[in-house]
Write a protein that holds these residues in place. Structure first.
Motif, PDB file in Angstrom:
ATOM      1  N   GLY A 245       0.775  -1.236   0.000  1.00 47.78           N
ATOM      2  CA  GLY A 245       0.000   0.000   0.000  1.00 47.78           C
ATOM      3  C   GLY A 245       0.800   1.276   0.000  1.00 47.78           C
ATOM      4  O   GLY A 245       0.226   2.364  -0.116  1.00 47.78           O
ATOM      5  N   ARG A 246       2.094   1.186   0.124  1.00 46.40           N
ATOM      6  CA  ARG A 246       2.923   2.389   0.260  1.00 46.40           C
ATOM      7  C   ARG A 246       2.724   3.375  -0.893  1.00 46.40           C
ATOM      8  O   ARG A 246       2.701   4.585  -0.683  1.00 46.40           O
ATOM      9  CB  ARG A 246       4.399   1.965   0.373  1.00 46.40           C
ATOM     10  CG  ARG A 246       5.415   3.072   0.363  1.00 46.40           C
ATOM     11  CD  ARG A 246       5.196   4.103   1.422  1.00 46.40           C
ATOM     12  NE  ARG A 246       5.138   3.576   2.774  1.00 46.40           N
ATOM     13  CZ  ARG A 246       4.783   4.298   3.833  1.00 46.40           C
ATOM     14  NH1 ARG A 246       4.457   5.576   3.679  1.00 46.40           N
ATOM     15  NH2 ARG A 246       4.736   3.756   5.029  1.00 46.40           N
ATOM     16  N   PRO A 383       5.280   8.181   5.869  1.00 46.46           N
ATOM     17  CA  PRO A 383       4.550   8.050   7.133  1.00 46.46           C
ATOM     18  C   PRO A 383       3.686   6.792   7.166  1.00 46.46           C
ATOM     19  O   PRO A 383       3.441   6.169   6.122  1.00 46.46           O
ATOM     20  CB  PRO A 383       3.663   9.299   7.144  1.00 46.46           C
ATOM     21  CG  PRO A 383       3.394   9.557   5.689  1.00 46.46           C
ATOM     22  CD  PRO A 383       4.687   9.201   4.986  1.00 46.46           C
ATOM     23  N   PRO A 384       3.208   6.397   8.347  1.00 48.98           N
ATOM     24  CA  PRO A 384       2.238   5.307   8.408  1.00 48.98           C
ATOM     25  C   PRO A 384       1.022   5.631   7.547  1.00 48.98           C
ATOM     26  O   PRO A 384       0.624   6.801   7.428  1.00 48.98           O
ATOM     27  CB  PRO A 384       1.860   5.260   9.898  1.00 48.98           C
ATOM     28  CG  PRO A 384       3.040   5.852  10.607  1.00 48.98           C
ATOM     29  CD  PRO A 384       3.558   6.919   9.685  1.00 48.98           C
ATOM     30  N   LEU A 385       0.431   4.623   6.950  1.00 46.19           N
ATOM     31  CA  LEU A 385      -0.723   4.839   6.077  1.00 46.19           C
ATOM     32  C   LEU A 385      -1.967   5.221   6.869  1.00 46.19           C
ATOM     33  O   LEU A 385      -2.974   5.626   6.267  1.00 46.19           O
ATOM     34  CB  LEU A 385      -1.002   3.578   5.244  1.00 46.19           C
ATOM     35  CG  LEU A 385       0.179   2.991   4.459  1.00 46.19           C
ATOM     36  CD1 LEU A 385      -0.305   1.874   3.543  1.00 46.19           C
ATOM     37  CD2 LEU A 385       0.939   4.048   3.683  1.00 46.19           C
ATOM     38  N   VAL A 386      -1.911   5.135   8.196  1.00 41.46           N
ATOM     39  CA  VAL A 386      -3.032   5.539   9.039  1.00 41.46           C
ATOM     40  C   VAL A 386      -2.947   7.022   9.405  1.00 41.46           C
ATOM     41  O   VAL A 386      -3.772   7.527  10.162  1.00 41.46           O
ATOM     42  CB  VAL A 386      -3.100   4.696  10.334  1.00 41.46           C
ATOM     43  CG1 VAL A 386      -3.347   3.235  10.013  1.00 41.46           C
ATOM     44  CG2 VAL A 386      -1.819   4.867  11.162  1.00 41.46           C
ATOM     45  N   VAL A 387      -1.973   7.738   8.873  1.00 44.68           N
ATOM     46  CA  VAL A 387      -1.809   9.156   9.155  1.00 44.68           C
ATOM     47  C   VAL A 387      -3.074   9.921   8.749  1.00 44.68           C
ATOM     48  O   VAL A 387      -3.801   9.507   7.838  1.00 44.68           O
ATOM     49  CB  VAL A 387      -0.570   9.700   8.402  1.00 44.68           C
ATOM     50  CG1 VAL A 387      -0.812   9.740   6.899  1.00 44.68           C
ATOM     51  CG2 VAL A 387      -0.157  11.063   8.922  1.00 44.68           C
ATOM     52  N   THR A 388      -3.349  11.025   9.427  1.00 41.53           N
ATOM     53  CA  THR A 388      -4.534  11.829   9.131  1.00 41.53           C
ATOM     54  C   THR A 388      -4.148  13.098   8.370  1.00 41.53           C
ATOM     55  O   THR A 388      -2.993  13.519   8.364  1.00 41.53           O
ATOM     56  CB  THR A 388      -5.259  12.236  10.418  1.00 41.53           C
ATOM     57  OG1 THR A 388      -4.399  13.109  11.181  1.00 41.53           O
ATOM     58  CG2 THR A 388      -5.609  11.011  11.257  1.00 41.53           C
TER      59      THR A 388
END
Length: 410
Positions: A245-246, A383-388
């Motif tokens: 998913g990156r 960054p993490p893919l859960v970043v907002t």
């Protein structure tokens, strides 16, 4: 100290956790110097806890982590589902070696086959090991040792992978190596000239991460596929950094529609635990015979449990399209800062600046943002893919402040 952290598990919620740190940072750094081989340049911070896209240091300071363990923590730090999967497996069975069958390993291999479209999986423990396996398999399948790689490439630091890694400073102290012939990245004509019948494989990154986030053109990858087919060479895609998913797709290869003979994976595969995998087409994989390659820890039940949980999280929380959407948003926001160039796919972004990026990284750290530079004038955001969006806005704001301060000082 009491810290608030955002836990991402379908819904975000704030929870208060009491964390007592007894770590003396200066003392720990001194002891590290005395006890650990000095092969790393570390930032002046001791990290003790992580959650989502945030980490905290030994003094209780909060940071937004836009390095994510070098593209490892795609689902964020300490995702509850991964923590639970590790706990549950650790209470049952931790290690057996590959002398026996285990279910988790088979389930994970089946999942990776579905996701990649390739047929056989060899598990290992890191990205460099996955490249080593790919190079050994190439030798077995083709009987040829010559490799073609790209300028700017990074495939690892073990002796085999090092031969295909471009920077001479990495290779020079360890020669002789089986060194690749390096051709310009994104130059189809250079590939056509270099890939002869003596070549066993071409190894390429769909996006070059360590070089500064350079994206391969579709025509370039199609040419690589064609010239390999023409001379009987194998095409290897190094997806160690671009996987899971990156780039806004499950794998970087999906942006071009070009399928390799071999893929190498690692980093985000097991949610933070060390794991790698080499995946090959069925006809190529059959070249490996029993005993040709092996690893004591590879594909163990514990890391496989973490990997299965990681893949499930990426699916259930729609992190692949999220990466695409937020990556587009972040690139647009970064362009407002007036850099020389912004490039990338998904949440894998390179930013060229006139500023000294080592200094930018240090000043951002002081302001609570963890960044990474891949060159004197290049930043890499992974960054993490859960970043907002709010977290992206904060990082862009901090970066803007740092750049403004740098201009004032100069």
């Amino acid at each position: 100290m009491t810290i608030k952290c955002s836990v991402v598990n379908g819904k975000s919620k704030e929870v208060e956790l009491e964390v007592v740190s007894m770590i003396d940072k200066d003392d720990l750094i001194k002891r590290e110097t005395e006890s650990i081989v000095q092969t790393y340049t570390r930032q002046n911070v001791v990290l003790v806890r992580g959650s989502g896209a945030k980490v905290w240091d030994s003094e209780g300071k909060e940071y937004l982590d836009f390095v994510a363990g070098i593209a490892v923590n795609n689902v964020g730090h300490c995702h509850p589902a991964i923590v639970e999967a590790i706990k549950r497996q650790a209470e049952t069975l931790i290690h057996t070696s590959n002398l026996y069958y285990t279910e988790n390993q088979v389930l994970l291999a089946e999942e990776l086959k579905k996701l990649t479209g390739l047929k056989k999986v060899y598990f290992c423990n890191s990205g460099a090991e996955s490249v080593e396996a790919a190079l050994k398999l190439t030798r077995r399948a083709t009987g040829k040792s010559k490799i073609v790689a790209a300028t700017g490439s990074f495939h690892g630091r073990t002796l085999g992978a090092l031969g295909a890694t471009y920077k001479a400073v990495y290779r020079e102290p360890f020669r002789p190596l089986n060194e690749a012939e390096f051709v310009p990245y994104n130059d189809p004509e250079a590939l056509k000239s270099a890939v002869t019948k003596e070549v066993g494989a071409v190894i390429l990154e769909p996006v070059q991460g360590e070089a500064g986030v350079y994206v391969a053109n579709t025509d370039y990858l199609r040419t690589a596929r064609q010239v390999c087919d023409d001379v009987g060479a194998l095409l290897i895609f190094d997806e160690v950094q671009t996987g899971f998913g990156r780039t806004g797709k499950w794998f970087g290869k999906e942006h071009s529609g070009v399928n390799p003979d071999i893929m190498t994976l690692a980093k985000a595969l097991a949610g933070g635990l060390p794991m790698g995998a080499m995946i090959a087409s069925e006809s190529v994989s059959e070249a490996f015979k029993r005993g040709d390659h092996g690893s004591t820890f590879a594909g163990g039940v514990l890391v496989s449990a973490a990997a299965l949980a990681t893949i499930d999280i990426i699916k259930s929380e729609n992190l692949v399209p999220r990466s695409d959407d937020l990556g587009t948003y972040m690139r647009l926001e970064l362009e407002r800062l007036g850099p020389r160039e912004v490039r990338g796919l998904g949440l894998m972004i390179g930013l060229d600046l006139d500023a000294d990026c080592k200094r930018v990284v240090q000043k951002a750290l002081e302001k609570g943002v963890i960044l990474n530079n891949t060159g004197d004038h290049t930043l890499r955001f992974i960054p993490p893919l859960v970043v907002t969006k709010e977290q992206i806005d904060k990082v862009v704001k901090v970066l803007g402040e740092v750049l403004e301060e740098s201009q004032t000082l100069s």
